[in-house]
Scaffold this motif. Structure first.
Motif, PDB file in Angstrom:
ATOM      1  N   ARG A 280       0.845  -1.201   0.000  1.00 45.58           N
ATOM      2  CA  ARG A 280       0.000   0.000   0.000  1.00 45.58           C
ATOM      3  C   ARG A 280       0.877   1.246   0.000  1.00 45.58           C
ATOM      4  O   ARG A 280       2.091   1.177   0.261  1.00 45.58           O
ATOM      5  N   GLU A 281       0.246   2.393  -0.271  1.00 42.01           N
ATOM      6  CA  GLU A 281       0.962   3.664  -0.243  1.00 42.01           C
ATOM      7  C   GLU A 281       1.289   4.051   1.197  1.00 42.01           C
ATOM      8  O   GLU A 281       0.462   3.871   2.101  1.00 42.01           O
TER       9      GLU A 281
ATOM     10  N   TYR B  70       5.379   3.429  -2.042  1.00 40.99           N
ATOM     11  CA  TYR B  70       4.604   2.231  -1.739  1.00 40.99           C
ATOM     12  C   TYR B  70       5.461   1.270  -0.921  1.00 40.99           C
ATOM     13  O   TYR B  70       6.611   0.996  -1.271  1.00 40.99           O
TER      14      TYR B  70
ATOM     15  N   ASP C   5       0.309  -0.846 -11.915  1.00 42.15           N
ATOM     16  CA  ASP C   5      -1.142  -0.784 -12.061  1.00 42.15           C
ATOM     17  C   ASP C   5      -1.714   0.465 -11.403  1.00 42.15           C
ATOM     18  O   ASP C   5      -2.600   1.130 -11.966  1.00 42.15           O
ATOM     19  N   GLN C   6      -1.213   0.803 -10.229  1.00 43.28           N
ATOM     20  CA  GLN C   6      -1.720   1.958  -9.497  1.00 43.28           C
ATOM     21  C   GLN C   6      -1.449   3.278 -10.218  1.00 43.28           C
ATOM     22  O   GLN C   6      -2.272   4.193 -10.199  1.00 43.28           O
TER      23      GLN C   6
END
Length: 261
Positions: free
Chosen positions: A3-4, A39, A83-84
């Motif tokens: 996650r970020e 990330y 992807d993000q």
């Protein structure tokens, strides 16, 4: 889990990171923080395994990596970030890591070509700087278009327009900018020289040394932490920097990696 990172987590990393061993990632946490996204990979218990960060605003895909544990999986985080951030398939990313990180991640990297060895040098001996040379002038806002044009001519890919906020110095000859230099970072925390170049017709005449001298002198006015990066193969430049009072701090690798679709 990937996650970020939140600001508090980045602040925690900053409090313990060694700037000279993780020079690029340190800049993503500080001077380049507003243009970077980070990330992290975590265990199920919430333990941070490592971080991959992306820097916006450059004409290439610029990353920085900070492994915390040996189990950090760069490939997984890179795939997630692709992807993000909607990065293109089969694109090439650029990253700079120290020798220890390179050894840790070598088996995970899909390299485009052989890594280049890069040396981080720091200015140590201020007494080694030559006297002020009046042929080197400070370039202000009226010169910004000229600087940008010269950066394009010199093919300085790492140059960003935001760096025009930092001082630039140059040598003019018949109203032509023949040598120029500036900074990638310019703060009270630390300074990194960059965007340095001389026109082909004027090389090997000492202009690069003059520019580097004034950049170093200007940097030392705001901080004792003045750095630059140089390719290990560039023996001439290394010798020049040593003559100005620079010493080796860290051996690094400049890596181009492929993130597949």
């Amino acid at each position: 889990m990937i996650r970020e990172l939140i600001p508090a987590e980045m602040k925690s990393i900053l409090s313990s990171i060694n700037r000279e061993q993780h020079f690029l990632y340190y800049s993503y946490l500080t001077a380049r923080k507003h243009n970077s996204v980070h990330y992290g990979q975590f265990t199920d218990q919430g333990e941070l395994l490592g971080v991959l960060a992306f820097l916006r605003g450059l004409p290439f895909h610029a990353f920085s990596v900070f492994p915390v544990e040996k189990s950090f999986c760069l490939r997984s985080v890179l795939s997630f970030m692709k992807d993000q951030l909607n990065l293109p398939d089969n694109a090439v990313g650029s990253v700079i890591v120290n020798e220890e990180v390179m050894a840790l991640l070598a088996s995970q990297l899909e390299l485009v070509k052989s890594p280049k060895k890069l040396l981080l040098m720091k200015h140590i001996h201020q007494e080694a700087l030559p006297p002020v040379d009046t042929s080197v002038v400070h370039l202000g806002p009226s010169n910004f278009e000229l600087i940008e044009s010269k950066m394009a001519d010199l093919d300085t890919m790492a140059f960003s327009k935001e760096e025009l906020q930092y001082p630039f110095y140059g040598v003019m000859e018949q109203r032509e900018l023949i040598a120029v230099g500036g900074y990638h970072i310019y703060s009270e925390d630390y300074v990194e020289l960059g965007n340095i170049g001389t026109d082909v017709r004027w090389r090997r005449q000492g202009y690069g040394k003059k520019i580097c001298t004034e950049l170093t002198r200007s940097g030392r006015r705001v901080t004792s932490n003045v750095y630059l990066n140089v390719l290990e193969e560039n023996i001439g430049a290394i010798t020049l920097y040593q003559s100005l009072g620079y010493a080796l701090m860290c051996k690094q690798y400049m890596v181009e990696l492929l993130f597949e679709g």
